[in-house]
Design a protein around this motif. Structure first.
Motif, PDB file in Angstrom:
ATOM      1  N   PRO A   1      35.394  33.692  34.734  1.00  0.00           N
ATOM      2  CA  PRO A   1      35.795  34.572  35.146  1.00  0.00           C
ATOM      3  C   PRO A   1      35.159  34.243  36.423  1.00  0.00           C
ATOM      4  N   ALA A   2      35.666  33.957  38.081  1.00  0.00           N
ATOM      5  CA  ALA A   2      34.814  34.299  39.497  1.00  0.00           C
ATOM      6  C   ALA A   2      34.902  35.942  40.309  1.00  0.00           C
ATOM      7  N   PRO A   3      34.290  36.042  40.456  1.00  0.00           N
ATOM      8  CA  PRO A   3      34.245  37.731  41.376  1.00  0.00           C
ATOM      9  C   PRO A   3      35.386  37.812  40.980  1.00  0.00           C
ATOM     10  N   ILE A   4      35.873  39.231  42.029  1.00  0.00           N
ATOM     11  CA  ILE A   4      37.314  39.241  42.232  1.00  0.00           C
ATOM     12  C   ILE A   4      37.946  38.480  43.699  1.00  0.00           C
ATOM     13  N   MET A   5      36.585  39.087  45.048  1.00  0.00           N
ATOM     14  CA  MET A   5      36.430  39.236  45.948  1.00  0.00           C
ATOM     15  C   MET A   5      36.489  37.658  45.987  1.00  0.00           C
TER      16      MET A   5
ATOM     17  N   ASN B   1      40.524  36.836  46.236  1.00  0.00           N
ATOM     18  CA  ASN B   1      41.177  37.495  47.091  1.00  0.00           C
ATOM     19  C   ASN B   1      40.972  37.042  48.782  1.00  0.00           C
ATOM     20  N   LEU B   2      39.750  35.975  48.947  1.00  0.00           N
ATOM     21  CA  LEU B   2      39.715  35.591  49.621  1.00  0.00           C
ATOM     22  C   LEU B   2      40.481  33.928  50.023  1.00  0.00           C
ATOM     23  N   VAL B   3      40.483  33.573  48.555  1.00  0.00           N
ATOM     24  CA  VAL B   3      41.492  32.432  48.534  1.00  0.00           C
ATOM     25  C   VAL B   3      42.964  32.851  48.724  1.00  0.00           C
ATOM     26  N   ASN B   4      43.158  34.020  47.742  1.00  0.00           N
ATOM     27  CA  ASN B   4      44.372  34.130  48.179  1.00  0.00           C
ATOM     28  C   ASN B   4      44.771  34.323  49.428  1.00  0.00           C
ATOM     29  N   ASP B   5      44.506  35.185  49.950  1.00  0.00           N
ATOM     30  CA  ASP B   5      44.549  35.538  51.893  1.00  0.00           C
ATOM     31  C   ASP B   5      44.293  34.170  52.369  1.00  0.00           C
TER      32      ASP B   5
ATOM     33  N   GLN C   1      33.407  30.577  37.564  1.00  0.00           N
ATOM     34  CA  GLN C   1      32.041  30.710  37.621  1.00  0.00           C
ATOM     35  C   GLN C   1      30.979  29.955  36.620  1.00  0.00           C
ATOM     36  N   THR C   2      30.588  29.066  37.040  1.00  0.00           N
ATOM     37  CA  THR C   2      29.387  28.865  35.664  1.00  0.00           C
ATOM     38  C   THR C   2      27.755  29.595  35.615  1.00  0.00           C
ATOM     39  N   ARG C   3      26.860  29.358  34.438  1.00  0.00           N
ATOM     40  CA  ARG C   3      26.218  29.643  34.272  1.00  0.00           C
ATOM     41  C   ARG C   3      24.857  29.429  35.584  1.00  0.00           C
ATOM     42  N   CYS C   4      25.248  28.529  35.343  1.00  0.00           N
ATOM     43  CA  CYS C   4      24.643  27.989  36.571  1.00  0.00           C
ATOM     44  C   CYS C   4      24.964  28.769  38.835  1.00  0.00           C
TER      45      CYS C   4
END
Length: 403
Positions: free
Chosen positions: A79-83, A86-90, A43-46
């Protein structure tokens, strides 16, 4: 001795970007750069989410966000939130060996372990001792397919793995032509098929619309009576003109898209508010009016943009002409100032020259004292000393006069 489980592990690598998904992923889980489901999301600052590899490559080319073009650096990426991960890995994906026959599907985070340990179509090392070949996991317990065997027809040594493909090309075997059913040796079959008189082919003018098909041996009889063949020169000319017009239309469309982004026109379904209460003719006429008004608005907007651009060009031309006039006046003033300075320098040089001429003339016309004897000698000595004290003409001629 049966091979161990570790020896049956596949070394096949899995490209997560090339996977096929069981269902279309949500647009919120796609990377804005590669348009594929996120891989190692960051994730970026924006607050925009990208694949880690995609944003790193983008920042190497330009230190701006690919979405909103704001300034961005590597330190602004976290790094993006773990949620989200998890969504893309599932997401459920198909096995990358599905073209070979594997029908398994699993979550994306399990696909690598599936290929490495469970997929029957993944390539693993042959179980025979001393063999370095690769074989599908489902065939690892069978005989080694990398052993050389002899073809029973041509007595050529080939691998057991390649025996089936060799039989299709064996020069001692013959096969039937799929068109005329006559037998030919395998090396001659491909040559015969290219010119087989029984092969069903299309009319030479089929790309112009002729639907006739016939065996190759009868195509000459058809071409004598085919109207499309007779019109081929005209049809070819029209085809070339249409291709040229399409290219010009594409170029004009690209130029328009650069000037103004395209605006979608209303569809017939969205133009009528209540299709059950209105007839088909009324709906089509209202749709036509809406499309006409939309095109008129678009044309008026385009004309306004054109007028604004033309006024900007005229304003720039006026500013350029004004700058040219100012530059010419500046050059004229600078030239006048240089002329005044040169005139003053000439006057100063002429004054110095006149003073120098006057000094030379005054020294030339100065009287010389005449006396005899001792007095004359004394006077000559005094005159000599006075002469030595003053500057002589020869000395003045040898010295450099600095102005």
């Amino acid at each position: 001795m049966a091979p161990s489980r570790s020896s049956r592990n596949s070394l096949q690598s899995v490209d997560l970007r090339a996977l096929d998904y069981l269902a279309s992923p949500s647009a919120n889980l796609l990377c804005p750069i590669c348009h594929s489901p996120l891989i190692t999301p960051v994730q970026t600052r924006c607050l925009h989410t990208f694949c880690s590899a995609c944003i790193s490559l983008s920042l190497e080319r330009s230190l701006t966000c690919p979405v909103d073009r704001k300034d961005l650096s590597h330190d602004d990426v976290t790094p993006a939130p773990i949620m989200i991960a998890n969504l893309v890995n599932d997401l459920v994906v198909l096995c990358p060996n599905r073209e070979k026959g594997c029908e398994a599907s699993c979550a994306r985070w399990l696909v690598e372990s599936h290929v490495r340990e469970d997929c029957g179509y993944a390539m693993v090392k042959c179980a025979k001792e001393g063999c370095d070949g690769m074989v599908a996991r489902k065939d690892v317990d069978e005989d080694c397919v990398h052993e050389a065997v002899e073809c029973e027809f041509c007595e050529f040594a080939v691998r057991k793995l390649d025996l089936e493909s060799h039989l299709r090309e064996c020069p001692k075997l013959s096969s039937e032509c799929p068109h005329c059913a006559e037998p030919f040796l395998n090396p001659e079959l491909s040559i015969h098929i290219a010119d087989c008189p029984a092969e069903i082919i299309d009319c030479p003018a089929s790309h112009f619309g002729c639907p006739y098909t016939c065996p190759r041996s009868e195509v000459d009889n058809h071409t004598g009576s085919c109207h499309f063949i007779a019109l081929t020169p005209i049809l070819q000319l029209h085809t070339e003109r249409i291709t040229t017009l399409e290219l010009e239309n594409k170029t004009i469309r690209q130029k328009l898209e650069l000037l103004i982004p395209p605006r979608p026109l209303p569809t017939p379904s969205s133009s009528s508010s209540n299709p059950q209460d209105s007839s088909t003719n009324t709906g089509s006429s209202s749709t036509t009016r809406d499309m006409t008004s939309e095109m008129q608005d678009y044309t008026y907007h385009l004309y306004s943009e054109y007028e604004q651009l033309r006024s900007d060009v005229e304003r720039l031309n006026a500013q350029i002409r004004e700058l040219d006039v100012k530059q010419d006046m500046a050059r004229i003033n600078e030239g006048l100032r240089y002329n005044d300075e040169m005139t003053g320098m000439r006057a100063a040089i002429n004054g110095l020259r006149m003073q120098l001429h006057w000094l030379v003339a005054s020294r030339r016309d100065a009287p010389t004292p005449n006396s005899g004897g001792a007095g004359g000698a004394a006077n000559r000595v005094g005159a000599g000393s006075s002469t030595n004290d003053g500057r002589r003409m020869s000395d003045s001629a040898r010295q450099i006069v600095k102005l």
